[in-house]
Design a protein around this motif. Structure first.
Motif, PDB file in Angstrom:
ATOM      1  N   LEU A  17      52.692  53.482  -0.364  1.00 53.14           N
ATOM      2  CA  LEU A  17      52.178  52.774  -1.424  1.00 53.14           C
ATOM      3  C   LEU A  17      52.626  53.492  -2.790  1.00 53.14           C
ATOM      4  CD1 LEU A  17      48.189  52.978  -0.594  1.00 53.14           C
ATOM      5  CD2 LEU A  17      50.051  51.117  -0.179  1.00 53.14           C
ATOM      6  N   GLU A  18      53.120  54.665  -2.641  1.00 52.89           N
ATOM      7  CA  GLU A  18      53.638  55.343  -4.160  1.00 52.89           C
ATOM      8  C   GLU A  18      55.076  54.830  -4.096  1.00 52.89           C
ATOM      9  OE1 GLU A  18      54.940  59.827  -5.238  1.00 52.89           O
ATOM     10  OE2 GLU A  18      52.888  59.558  -4.495  1.00 52.89           O
ATOM     11  N   LEU A  19      55.636  54.926  -3.118  1.00 53.55           N
ATOM     12  CA  LEU A  19      57.201  54.213  -2.838  1.00 53.55           C
ATOM     13  C   LEU A  19      57.339  52.816  -3.544  1.00 53.55           C
ATOM     14  CD1 LEU A  19      59.825  55.327  -2.370  1.00 53.55           C
ATOM     15  CD2 LEU A  19      59.548  54.415  -0.032  1.00 53.55           C
ATOM     16  N   LEU A  20      56.229  52.054  -3.451  1.00 55.94           N
ATOM     17  CA  LEU A  20      56.133  50.710  -3.746  1.00 55.94           C
ATOM     18  C   LEU A  20      56.190  50.432  -5.170  1.00 55.94           C
ATOM     19  CD1 LEU A  20      53.788  49.273  -0.851  1.00 55.94           C
ATOM     20  CD2 LEU A  20      56.350  49.035  -1.101  1.00 55.94           C
ATOM     21  N   MET A  21      55.532  51.619  -5.659  1.00 51.20           N
ATOM     22  CA  MET A  21      55.573  51.565  -7.347  1.00 51.20           C
ATOM     23  C   MET A  21      57.078  52.202  -7.864  1.00 51.20           C
ATOM     24  SD  MET A  21      52.598  50.692  -8.071  1.00 51.20           S
ATOM     25  CE  MET A  21      52.092  51.429  -9.523  1.00 51.20           C
ATOM     26  N   VAL A  22      57.645  52.861  -7.002  1.00 49.52           N
ATOM     27  CA  VAL A  22      58.681  53.538  -7.372  1.00 49.52           C
ATOM     28  C   VAL A  22      60.182  52.537  -7.161  1.00 49.52           C
ATOM     29  CG1 VAL A  22      60.572  55.236  -6.835  1.00 49.52           C
ATOM     30  CG2 VAL A  22      58.088  55.753  -6.865  1.00 49.52           C
ATOM     31  N   VAL A  23      60.257  51.967  -6.066  1.00 45.62           N
ATOM     32  CA  VAL A  23      61.246  50.910  -5.740  1.00 45.62           C
ATOM     33  C   VAL A  23      60.930  49.581  -6.154  1.00 45.62           C
ATOM     34  CG1 VAL A  23      62.921  50.291  -3.860  1.00 45.62           C
ATOM     35  CG2 VAL A  23      62.079  52.490  -3.629  1.00 45.62           C
ATOM     36  N   LYS A  24      61.603  49.152  -7.392  1.00 45.17           N
ATOM     37  CA  LYS A  24      61.315  47.883  -8.180  1.00 45.17           C
ATOM     38  C   LYS A  24      61.429  46.807  -7.101  1.00 45.17           C
ATOM     39  CE  LYS A  24      59.911  50.616 -11.267  1.00 45.17           C
ATOM     40  NZ  LYS A  24      58.651  50.946 -11.318  1.00 45.17           N
TER      41      LYS A  24
ATOM     42  N   THR B 159      68.698  41.429   1.025  1.00 43.71           N
ATOM     43  CA  THR B 159      69.157  41.819  -0.406  1.00 43.71           C
ATOM     44  C   THR B 159      69.188  43.524  -0.672  1.00 43.71           C
ATOM     45  OG1 THR B 159      66.941  42.181  -1.303  1.00 43.71           O
ATOM     46  CG2 THR B 159      67.801  40.058  -1.309  1.00 43.71           C
ATOM     47  N   GLY B 160      68.846  44.163   0.523  1.00 43.11           N
ATOM     48  CA  GLY B 160      69.140  45.451   0.298  1.00 43.11           C
ATOM     49  C   GLY B 160      67.795  46.298  -0.020  1.00 43.11           C
ATOM     50  N   TYR B 161      66.754  45.550  -0.141  1.00 43.04           N
ATOM     51  CA  TYR B 161      65.480  46.134  -0.462  1.00 43.04           C
ATOM     52  C   TYR B 161      64.886  47.116   0.725  1.00 43.04           C
ATOM     53  CZ  TYR B 161      60.337  46.574  -1.987  1.00 43.04           C
ATOM     54  OH  TYR B 161      59.282  47.067  -2.128  1.00 43.04           O
ATOM     55  N   MET B 162      64.654  46.490   1.921  1.00 49.54           N
ATOM     56  CA  MET B 162      64.194  47.434   2.998  1.00 49.54           C
ATOM     57  C   MET B 162      64.963  48.735   3.167  1.00 49.54           C
ATOM     58  SD  MET B 162      61.730  46.997   5.058  1.00 49.54           S
ATOM     59  CE  MET B 162      61.059  48.643   5.506  1.00 49.54           C
ATOM     60  N   ALA B 163      66.184  48.525   3.016  1.00 49.80           N
ATOM     61  CA  ALA B 163      67.174  49.665   3.122  1.00 49.80           C
ATOM     62  C   ALA B 163      67.087  50.633   2.134  1.00 49.80           C
ATOM     63  CB  ALA B 163      68.622  49.274   3.091  1.00 49.80           C
ATOM     64  N   ALA B 164      66.654  50.210   0.801  1.00 53.06           N
ATOM     65  CA  ALA B 164      66.251  51.125  -0.116  1.00 53.06           C
ATOM     66  C   ALA B 164      65.069  51.626   0.033  1.00 53.06           C
ATOM     67  CB  ALA B 164      66.255  50.424  -1.513  1.00 53.06           C
TER      68      ALA B 164
END
Length: 218
Positions: free
Chosen positions: A26-33, A88-93
């Motif tokens: 949940l924290e990471l979802l705030m960090v990775v835009k 788009t690279g989001y999951m990889a990020a």
């Protein structure tokens, strides 16, 4: 649109109710835009509970699916990850923030370029975006990866994916044909042993060039 409010609502109204409760996820979802990885034409949908269209007829998974996958495979800082279908690279990020290194394989040249551009623009340096067909496994040799994420469905699961998992490694894959497919977490427990847990049912587009099941003839 208040972006941070929309992000907060996405997490509280879509993602938590889908049993994604791990604080680090949940924290990471705030960090990775997420909005930084959504194509310009669909920015307004960045936090909506829907798949987002991509070039070549592909799709970004809905946010709750991405979050659930991340929670299920739980990458660790020393682990190497393989993703099939960069989008788009989001999951990889997301994976890269938790793992040592991510290799993401994309069959569509336009999406490969988009994923590379997005990852570079957002300072993600521990991801290699490779062009190729990963629908039947990727790389040479066995037991190379701690985590494998297949970002698309497969009518049948090729053995290559199982062989490329290290012992203790986790594979997330969606297997089956419409209208009901099974999202599975497969853990390699020994050289010959695998433990499969069905996580949820869904219906998503198959990977291009995926192996088809044998057709019955009467």
């Amino acid at each position: 649109m208040n972006i941070e409010k929309a992000r907060f609502n996405m997490i509280e109204q879509q993602i938590r109710p889908w049993d994604v409760l791990a604080p680090d996820v949940l924290e990471l979802l705030m960090v990775v835009k997420r909005e930084a990885y959504v194509p310009d034409a669909y920015k307004s949908l960045a936090f909506v509970d829907t798949q987002i269209p991509l070039p070549g007829g592909e799709y970004m998974f809905a946010p709750k699916m991405e979050a659930r996958i991340l929670q299920e495979v739980a990458p660790k800082k020393h682990e190497n990850v393989l993703e099939i279908g960069a989008g788009t690279g989001y999951m990889a990020a997301l994976l890269a923030h938790k793992a040592r290194h991510v290799t993401t394989v994309e069959i569509n040249p336009e999406l490969k370029a988009l994923a590379e551009k997005n990852l570079a623009a957002n300072g993600v340096s521990n991801v290699d975006v490779v062009q190729g067909n990963g629908a039947q496994g990727w790389g040479k040799g066995d037991a190379q990866y701690d985590v494998i994420v297949v970002s698309g469905s497969l009518p049948v699961l090729p053995d290559a994916f199982l062989k490329q998992l290290k012992v203790g490694g986790r594979l997330f894959v969606i297997v089956g044909e419409p209208p009901v497919m099974s999202a599975q977490l497969i853990t390699r427990t020994s050289d010959t042993g695998y433990d499969t847990v069905k996580v949820f049912e869904t219906d998503v587009k198959p990977l291009r060039e995926a192996v088809l099941p044998p057709q019955f003839t009467f």
